[in-house]
Design a protein around this motif. Structure first.
Motif, PDB file in Angstrom:
ATOM      1  N   MET A   1       0.835  -1.200   0.000  1.00  0.00           N
ATOM      2  CA  MET A   1       0.000   0.000   0.000  1.00  0.00           C
ATOM      3  C   MET A   1       0.870   1.250   0.000  1.00  0.00           C
ATOM      4  SD  MET A   1      -2.870  -1.167   2.778  1.00  0.00           S
ATOM      5  CE  MET A   1      -3.631   0.445   2.863  1.00  0.00           C
ATOM      6  N   LYS A   2       0.684   2.081  -0.993  1.00  0.00           N
ATOM      7  CA  LYS A   2       1.420   3.326  -1.084  1.00  0.00           C
ATOM      8  C   LYS A   2       0.447   4.477  -0.941  1.00  0.00           C
ATOM      9  CE  LYS A   2       4.689   1.119  -4.221  1.00  0.00           C
ATOM     10  NZ  LYS A   2       5.289   1.134  -5.552  1.00  0.00           N
ATOM     11  N   GLY A   3       0.948   5.675  -0.843  1.00  0.00           N
ATOM     12  CA  GLY A   3       0.054   6.825  -0.786  1.00  0.00           C
ATOM     13  C   GLY A   3      -0.260   7.243   0.628  1.00  0.00           C
ATOM     14  N   ASP A   4      -1.447   7.757   0.822  1.00  0.00           N
ATOM     15  CA  ASP A   4      -1.868   8.344   2.099  1.00  0.00           C
ATOM     16  C   ASP A   4      -1.898   7.284   3.191  1.00  0.00           C
ATOM     17  OD1 ASP A   4      -4.732  10.355   3.119  1.00  0.00           O
ATOM     18  OD2 ASP A   4      -2.904   9.772   4.173  1.00  0.00           O
ATOM     19  N   ARG A   5      -1.085   7.483   4.230  1.00  0.00           N
ATOM     20  CA  ARG A   5      -1.011   6.518   5.317  1.00  0.00           C
ATOM     21  C   ARG A   5      -1.885   6.935   6.494  1.00  0.00           C
ATOM     22  NH1 ARG A   5       0.436   2.141   3.367  1.00  0.00           N
ATOM     23  NH2 ARG A   5       0.999   1.433   5.445  1.00  0.00           N
ATOM     24  N   ARG A   6      -2.795   7.896   6.326  1.00  0.00           N
ATOM     25  CA  ARG A   6      -3.597   8.380   7.451  1.00  0.00           C
ATOM     26  C   ARG A   6      -5.091   8.279   7.141  1.00  0.00           C
ATOM     27  NH1 ARG A   6      -0.024  10.653  10.964  1.00  0.00           N
ATOM     28  NH2 ARG A   6      -1.509  11.872  12.151  1.00  0.00           N
ATOM     29  N   LYS A   7      -5.453   7.261   6.421  1.00  0.00           N
ATOM     30  CA  LYS A   7      -6.859   7.010   6.114  1.00  0.00           C
ATOM     31  C   LYS A   7      -7.378   5.930   7.061  1.00  0.00           C
ATOM     32  CE  LYS A   7      -8.258   6.858   1.818  1.00  0.00           C
ATOM     33  NZ  LYS A   7      -8.356   6.504   0.382  1.00  0.00           N
TER      34      LYS A   7
ATOM     35  N   PHE B   1     -14.890 -11.695   1.874  1.00  0.00           N
ATOM     36  CA  PHE B   1     -13.619 -11.243   2.453  1.00  0.00           C
ATOM     37  C   PHE B   1     -12.631 -10.851   1.360  1.00  0.00           C
ATOM     38  CE2 PHE B   1     -15.497 -13.686   5.931  1.00  0.00           C
ATOM     39  CZ  PHE B   1     -15.382 -12.750   6.953  1.00  0.00           C
ATOM     40  N   TRP B   2     -12.722 -11.485   0.200  1.00  0.00           N
ATOM     41  CA  TRP B   2     -11.873 -11.053  -0.919  1.00  0.00           C
ATOM     42  C   TRP B   2     -12.271  -9.652  -1.372  1.00  0.00           C
ATOM     43  CZ3 TRP B   2      -7.453 -11.524  -3.110  1.00  0.00           C
ATOM     44  CH2 TRP B   2      -7.251 -11.001  -4.393  1.00  0.00           C
TER      45      TRP B   2
ATOM     46  N   SER C   1      -9.847  -6.398  -1.222  1.00  0.00           N
ATOM     47  CA  SER C   1      -9.603  -5.564  -2.393  1.00  0.00           C
ATOM     48  C   SER C   1      -9.983  -4.113  -2.129  1.00  0.00           C
ATOM     49  CB  SER C   1     -10.399  -6.103  -3.592  1.00  0.00           C
ATOM     50  OG  SER C   1     -10.041  -7.437  -3.878  1.00  0.00           O
ATOM     51  N   PHE C   2     -11.089  -3.920  -1.430  1.00  0.00           N
ATOM     52  CA  PHE C   2     -11.548  -2.564  -1.120  1.00  0.00           C
ATOM     53  C   PHE C   2     -10.528  -1.837  -0.245  1.00  0.00           C
ATOM     54  CE2 PHE C   2     -13.845   0.403   1.646  1.00  0.00           C
ATOM     55  CZ  PHE C   2     -14.473   1.207   0.708  1.00  0.00           C
ATOM     56  N   ILE C   3     -10.050  -2.505   0.786  1.00  0.00           N
ATOM     57  CA  ILE C   3      -9.066  -1.888   1.687  1.00  0.00           C
ATOM     58  C   ILE C   3      -7.781  -1.561   0.937  1.00  0.00           C
ATOM     59  CG2 ILE C   3      -7.593  -2.308   3.702  1.00  0.00           C
ATOM     60  CD1 ILE C   3      -9.936  -3.980   4.851  1.00  0.00           C
ATOM     61  N   ARG C   4      -7.333  -2.498   0.148  1.00  0.00           N
ATOM     62  CA  ARG C   4      -6.055  -2.310  -0.556  1.00  0.00           C
ATOM     63  C   ARG C   4      -6.152  -1.234  -1.633  1.00  0.00           C
ATOM     64  NH1 ARG C   4      -1.673  -5.035   0.267  1.00  0.00           N
ATOM     65  NH2 ARG C   4      -0.018  -5.145  -1.305  1.00  0.00           N
TER      66      ARG C   4
ATOM     67  N   ALA D   1      -8.054  -7.423   6.958  1.00  0.00           N
ATOM     68  CA  ALA D   1      -7.512  -6.061   6.944  1.00  0.00           C
ATOM     69  C   ALA D   1      -5.992  -6.064   7.049  1.00  0.00           C
ATOM     70  CB  ALA D   1      -8.120  -5.264   8.097  1.00  0.00           C
ATOM     71  N   MET D   2      -5.463  -6.922   7.906  1.00  0.00           N
ATOM     72  CA  MET D   2      -4.012  -6.979   8.071  1.00  0.00           C
ATOM     73  C   MET D   2      -3.345  -7.548   6.829  1.00  0.00           C
ATOM     74  SD  MET D   2      -3.909  -8.123  12.097  1.00  0.00           S
ATOM     75  CE  MET D   2      -2.137  -7.930  12.313  1.00  0.00           C
ATOM     76  N   ALA D   3      -3.988  -8.527   6.187  1.00  0.00           N
ATOM     77  CA  ALA D   3      -3.447  -9.073   4.945  1.00  0.00           C
ATOM     78  C   ALA D   3      -3.402  -8.013   3.846  1.00  0.00           C
ATOM     79  CB  ALA D   3      -4.285 -10.263   4.483  1.00  0.00           C
ATOM     80  N   ALA D   4      -4.356  -7.060   3.927  1.00  0.00           N
ATOM     81  CA  ALA D   4      -4.402  -5.976   2.941  1.00  0.00           C
ATOM     82  C   ALA D   4      -3.448  -4.840   3.278  1.00  0.00           C
ATOM     83  CB  ALA D   4      -5.828  -5.444   2.834  1.00  0.00           C
TER      84      ALA D   4
END
Length: 380
Positions: free
Chosen positions: A1-7, A73-74, A78-81, A103-106
């Protein structure tokens, strides 16, 4: 995951006019300090009637109906990632363990708030206990919404969560001094010398509103209380029918959902909660902040308030409730108002929404820092 880390993504069921949703709505500004961007995903069959309110406050609201299947869950993964959420705040009990793993896997860091006092049959209790202890070991921030909930988690599931007590929004409350009481009673067309009791909360068997209705029979016919019943579902749960059966329908006002409860509380002599189970009831905090007398069962936050002025802990029994209300109304009104000032000051100092939001922001900051460190390590 790149980009905004405060979402931050908050995961709930359907969005109703209820405790967790009301808190999130009231705390939006405080939770957003430090640059946090907050989204909500509803996992119920419908997004819920409160979604519009949360959207107007500033939350971005999404909907993904829960299904007990890998495909659900898939889709959540995908949504979280895809949306690059760094923090996943899980507010629901249902499938919370599997939601945290997803969530942690994402790539997200998880916070799990336990909003109620959960007791399960032995086999399910063992399973949930294992899941909770695993989540804690995996770094999920496990948080109870009251000391009572924290104690229950330790006793039932074998671990000790952090405790961040629920908070109330001062904007939803006005202190019930003599002048405000008179104004609110005028607005609600209530006589000055009426005894007024109130409850706030949607109907369910756990709320025991029928116990409050039955308590009306325990008063002298010459001066029965007026009961202001705030919350949805009285018809579905037979409460209106029960009032008619007992012949007290003229002494109960079923007000339904009341978005602004200032006047209801300020006009009341006594707030009553007869619940058999609670987590961190915000309505009790609001009533205490208004300074009115609070008669409540020993659940949720209530034991934390025991011993404070104007707070009375009773069993969920019509006779006990009526006896306590009669004793309260024997106390001169001006004396109750003076006691209420001390109660309101205490609650404001310990349970305001700002305090609650600040403690959660500290957790978010910690989780964001961990995510940033991991991101730098991956990049290097």
């Amino acid at each position: 995951m790149k980009g905004d880390r405060r979402k931050v993504l908050h995961i709930l069921v359907s969005l109703r006019f209820s405790g967790a949703e009301i808190m999130l709505n009231a705390a939006f500004k405080d939770l957003s300090e430090g640059g946090f961007e907050h989204h909500i995903i509803a996992t119920g069959e419908d997004v819920g009637a409160y979604a519009e309110t949360l959207q107007s406050t500033g939350y971005q609201v999404h909907h993904l109906p829960f299904r007990p299947s890998p495909s659900y869950f898939w889709r959540l993964f995908s949504f979280i990632r895809e949306n690059e959420y760094s923090i996943i705040h899980i507010h629901m009990e249902r499938a919370s363990f599997w939601t945290a793993l997803t969530a942690m896997a994402a790539g997200g860091r998880c916070v799990r708030t336990i909003h109620n006092t959960f007791r399960f049959p032995p086999r399910l209790r063992r399973v949930r206990g294992i899941q909770r202890r695993l989540m804690a070991k995996m770094g999920v921030a496990m948080v109870a919404c009251s000391t009572t909930v924290g104690h229950n988690e330790a006793a039932e599931f074998g671990y000790s969560p952090a405790v961040i007590s629920n908070g109330y929004c001062p904007d939803r409350v006005v202190f019930s001094d003599l002048a405000q009481r008179a104004r609110s009673r005028s607005i609600l067309s209530i006589k000055d010398d009426d005894i007024v009791i109130a409850s706030i909360g949607n109907c369910s068997s756990l709320k025991n509103h029928s116990v409050i209705i039955e308590s009306l029979l325990r008063f002298a016919p010459s001066r029965p209380p007026l009961y202001l019943h705030c919350g949805e579902g009285h018809a579905d749960h037979g409460e209106g029918e029960r009032a008619s059966e007992l012949g007290v329908q003229d002494r109960v006002r079923f007000l339904g959902r009341v978005p602004d409860i200032k006047d209801v509380l300020a006009a009341s002599d006594v707030f009553i909660s007869a619940s058999s189970v609670e987590g961190g009831p915000i309505a009790l905090l609001e009533a205490a902040a208004a300074g009115i007398c609070c008669v409540t069962t020993r659940v949720g936050l209530a034991p934390e308030l025991e011993g404070l002025p104007n707070v009375y802990l009773v069993p969920a029994d019509p006779g006990a409730i009526a006896e306590t209300v009669r004793a309260i109304t024997d106390i001169p009104l001006h004396e109750r108002v003076e006691r209420g000032k001390a109660l309101s000051t205490y609650v404001d100092g310990k349970y305001s929404m700002q305090i609650n939001a600040q403690k959660y922001r500290e957790i978010y900051e910690e989780k964001s820092a961990i995510s940033s460190i991991n991101l730098l390590a991956t990049a290097s």
